[in-house]
Design a protein around this motif. Structure first.
Motif, PDB file in Angstrom:
ATOM      1  N   HIS A 143     -24.992  10.359-102.821  1.00  0.00           N
ATOM      2  CA  HIS A 143     -24.743  11.635-102.636  1.00  0.00           C
ATOM      3  C   HIS A 143     -24.895  11.911-101.082  1.00  0.00           C
ATOM      4  O   HIS A 143     -26.001  11.627-100.493  1.00  0.00           O
ATOM      5  N   ARG A 144     -24.262  12.931-100.457  1.00  0.00           N
ATOM      6  CA  ARG A 144     -24.639  13.737 -99.460  1.00  0.00           C
ATOM      7  C   ARG A 144     -25.384  14.727-100.054  1.00  0.00           C
ATOM      8  O   ARG A 144     -25.714  15.322-101.000  1.00  0.00           O
ATOM      9  N   ALA A 145     -26.701  15.162 -99.056  1.00  0.00           N
ATOM     10  CA  ALA A 145     -27.965  15.816 -99.629  1.00  0.00           C
ATOM     11  C   ALA A 145     -28.534  16.501 -98.378  1.00  0.00           C
ATOM     12  O   ALA A 145     -28.203  16.093 -97.058  1.00  0.00           O
ATOM     13  N   VAL A 146     -29.195  17.619 -98.569  1.00  0.00           N
ATOM     14  CA  VAL A 146     -30.118  18.216 -97.634  1.00  0.00           C
ATOM     15  C   VAL A 146     -31.574  18.029 -98.003  1.00  0.00           C
ATOM     16  O   VAL A 146     -31.910  18.611 -99.154  1.00  0.00           O
ATOM     17  N   ALA A 147     -32.414  17.494 -97.242  1.00  0.00           N
ATOM     18  CA  ALA A 147     -33.839  17.309 -97.479  1.00  0.00           C
ATOM     19  C   ALA A 147     -34.631  17.971 -96.545  1.00  0.00           C
ATOM     20  O   ALA A 147     -34.574  17.700 -95.133  1.00  0.00           O
ATOM     21  N   GLY A 148     -35.188  18.898 -96.395  1.00  0.00           N
ATOM     22  CA  GLY A 148     -35.967  19.692 -95.334  1.00  0.00           C
ATOM     23  C   GLY A 148     -35.169  20.109 -94.114  1.00  0.00           C
ATOM     24  O   GLY A 148     -35.625  19.953 -93.134  1.00  0.00           O
ATOM     25  N   GLY A 149     -34.013  20.613 -94.397  1.00  0.00           N
ATOM     26  CA  GLY A 149     -33.054  21.108 -93.527  1.00  0.00           C
ATOM     27  C   GLY A 149     -32.376  19.923 -92.830  1.00  0.00           C
ATOM     28  O   GLY A 149     -31.516  20.077 -91.869  1.00  0.00           O
ATOM     29  N   GLN A 150     -32.545  18.586 -93.098  1.00  0.00           N
ATOM     30  CA  GLN A 150     -31.958  17.480 -92.652  1.00  0.00           C
ATOM     31  C   GLN A 150     -30.944  17.033 -93.354  1.00  0.00           C
ATOM     32  O   GLN A 150     -31.156  16.864 -94.686  1.00  0.00           O
ATOM     33  N   ARG A 151     -29.641  16.738 -93.111  1.00  0.00           N
ATOM     34  CA  ARG A 151     -28.748  15.930 -93.820  1.00  0.00           C
ATOM     35  C   ARG A 151     -29.116  14.547 -93.953  1.00  0.00           C
ATOM     36  O   ARG A 151     -29.550  14.002 -93.242  1.00  0.00           O
ATOM     37  N   VAL A 152     -28.836  14.183 -95.324  1.00  0.00           N
ATOM     38  CA  VAL A 152     -29.490  12.950 -95.686  1.00  0.00           C
ATOM     39  C   VAL A 152     -28.554  12.300 -96.588  1.00  0.00           C
ATOM     40  O   VAL A 152     -27.645  12.834 -97.063  1.00  0.00           O
ATOM     41  N   ALA A 153     -28.593  10.921 -96.901  1.00  0.00           N
ATOM     42  CA  ALA A 153     -27.767  10.299 -98.087  1.00  0.00           C
ATOM     43  C   ALA A 153     -28.749  10.028 -99.106  1.00  0.00           C
ATOM     44  O   ALA A 153     -29.982   9.541 -98.855  1.00  0.00           O
ATOM     45  N   VAL A 154     -28.527  10.136-100.389  1.00  0.00           N
ATOM     46  CA  VAL A 154     -29.491   9.874-101.736  1.00  0.00           C
ATOM     47  C   VAL A 154     -28.766   8.800-102.279  1.00  0.00           C
ATOM     48  O   VAL A 154     -27.749   9.216-103.098  1.00  0.00           O
ATOM     49  N   LYS A 155     -29.342   7.780-102.698  1.00  0.00           N
ATOM     50  CA  LYS A 155     -28.786   6.993-103.590  1.00  0.00           C
ATOM     51  C   LYS A 155     -29.543   7.000-104.914  1.00  0.00           C
ATOM     52  O   LYS A 155     -30.773   7.013-104.699  1.00  0.00           O
ATOM     53  N   VAL A 156     -28.839   7.316-106.055  1.00  0.00           N
ATOM     54  CA  VAL A 156     -29.361   7.522-107.054  1.00  0.00           C
ATOM     55  C   VAL A 156     -29.059   6.289-108.133  1.00  0.00           C
ATOM     56  O   VAL A 156     -27.814   6.222-108.246  1.00  0.00           O
ATOM     57  N   VAL A 157     -29.989   5.563-108.716  1.00  0.00           N
ATOM     58  CA  VAL A 157     -29.855   4.269-109.428  1.00  0.00           C
ATOM     59  C   VAL A 157     -30.668   4.348-110.745  1.00  0.00           C
ATOM     60  O   VAL A 157     -31.805   4.767-110.735  1.00  0.00           O
ATOM     61  N   PRO A 158     -29.899   4.089-111.833  1.00  0.00           N
ATOM     62  CA  PRO A 158     -30.456   4.373-113.043  1.00  0.00           C
ATOM     63  C   PRO A 158     -31.405   3.258-113.235  1.00  0.00           C
ATOM     64  O   PRO A 158     -31.229   1.981-112.709  1.00  0.00           O
ATOM     65  N   ARG A 159     -32.579   3.408-113.713  1.00  0.00           N
ATOM     66  CA  ARG A 159     -33.828   2.427-114.127  1.00  0.00           C
ATOM     67  C   ARG A 159     -33.340   1.396-114.896  1.00  0.00           C
ATOM     68  O   ARG A 159     -32.503   1.745-115.926  1.00  0.00           O
ATOM     69  N   GLY A 160     -33.571   0.270-114.724  1.00  0.00           N
ATOM     70  CA  GLY A 160     -33.450  -1.184-115.469  1.00  0.00           C
ATOM     71  C   GLY A 160     -34.146  -2.306-114.911  1.00  0.00           C
ATOM     72  O   GLY A 160     -34.321  -2.093-113.836  1.00  0.00           O
ATOM     73  N   PRO A 161     -34.480  -3.364-115.725  1.00  0.00           N
ATOM     74  CA  PRO A 161     -35.189  -4.421-115.188  1.00  0.00           C
ATOM     75  C   PRO A 161     -34.289  -4.920-113.998  1.00  0.00           C
ATOM     76  O   PRO A 161     -34.783  -5.248-112.780  1.00  0.00           O
ATOM     77  N   ASP A 162     -33.040  -4.971-113.894  1.00  0.00           N
ATOM     78  CA  ASP A 162     -32.059  -5.655-112.688  1.00  0.00           C
ATOM     79  C   ASP A 162     -32.304  -4.639-111.644  1.00  0.00           C
ATOM     80  O   ASP A 162     -32.275  -5.100-110.537  1.00  0.00           O
ATOM     81  N   ASN A 163     -31.835  -3.389-111.952  1.00  0.00           N
ATOM     82  CA  ASN A 163     -31.660  -2.453-111.122  1.00  0.00           C
ATOM     83  C   ASN A 163     -33.253  -2.229-110.489  1.00  0.00           C
ATOM     84  O   ASN A 163     -33.311  -1.871-109.304  1.00  0.00           O
ATOM     85  N   ASP A 164     -34.191  -2.165-111.182  1.00  0.00           N
ATOM     86  CA  ASP A 164     -35.623  -1.654-110.494  1.00  0.00           C
ATOM     87  C   ASP A 164     -36.054  -2.914-109.657  1.00  0.00           C
ATOM     88  O   ASP A 164     -36.480  -2.513-108.432  1.00  0.00           O
ATOM     89  N   GLU A 165     -35.685  -4.413-109.810  1.00  0.00           N
ATOM     90  CA  GLU A 165     -36.029  -4.985-108.862  1.00  0.00           C
ATOM     91  C   GLU A 165     -35.260  -4.992-107.711  1.00  0.00           C
ATOM     92  O   GLU A 165     -35.551  -5.267-106.581  1.00  0.00           O
ATOM     93  N   THR A 166     -33.813  -4.817-107.703  1.00  0.00           N
ATOM     94  CA  THR A 166     -32.895  -4.715-106.587  1.00  0.00           C
ATOM     95  C   THR A 166     -33.461  -3.486-105.663  1.00  0.00           C
ATOM     96  O   THR A 166     -33.589  -3.657-104.670  1.00  0.00           O
ATOM     97  N   VAL A 167     -33.828  -2.264-106.303  1.00  0.00           N
ATOM     98  CA  VAL A 167     -34.261  -1.180-105.495  1.00  0.00           C
ATOM     99  C   VAL A 167     -35.673  -1.565-104.883  1.00  0.00           C
ATOM    100  O   VAL A 167     -35.935  -1.284-103.764  1.00  0.00           O
TER     101      VAL A 167
END
Length: 120
Positions: free
Chosen positions: A24-48
């Protein structure tokens, strides 16, 4: 992940979908950022975990900067969130898709920046 969410993180529109998450494009503390949201799970958790461990210590102008990483539900699903520097222009592939082939000078600049990041 030991960090907490930035106090004022507001998701905007989806700007990408990857093999294991949505960006997602997002704003954090006034700064434009990118936010990757990843569902939790054994494979995803290790990759993250590996992605965060790799990016966290890196600080270089040619490498996207990791700003925060934390766990928090998203749409009623436990998720990992990775907050990154936003590259508004997109990827080199996006640029080529919009404009066509890069000139020799542009290709040289892109390759030089990539090599500087790899050298770091």
């Amino acid at each position: 992940m030991s960090q907490q969410a930035p106090p004022t993180l507001m998701l905007e529109k989806i700007i990408g979908r990857g093999s294991y998450g949505v960006v997602h494009r997002a704003v954090a503390g006034g700064q434009r950022v990118a936010v990757k949201v990843v569902p939790r799970g054994p494979d995803n958790d290790e990759t993250v975990r590996k992605e965060v461990a790799l990016l966290w210590p890196l600080r270089h102008p040619c490498i996207v900067q990791l700003l925060a990483a934390f766990e928090q539900p998203f749409e009623r699903q436990d998720s990992s969130w990775i907050v990154l520097e936003l590259c508004d222009a997109g990827s080199v592939l996006d640029l080529v898709a919009r404009r066509g082939a890069l000139s020799e000078a542009e290709t040289c600049a892109v390759c030089t920046a990539a090599l500087r990041g790899l050298e770091h």
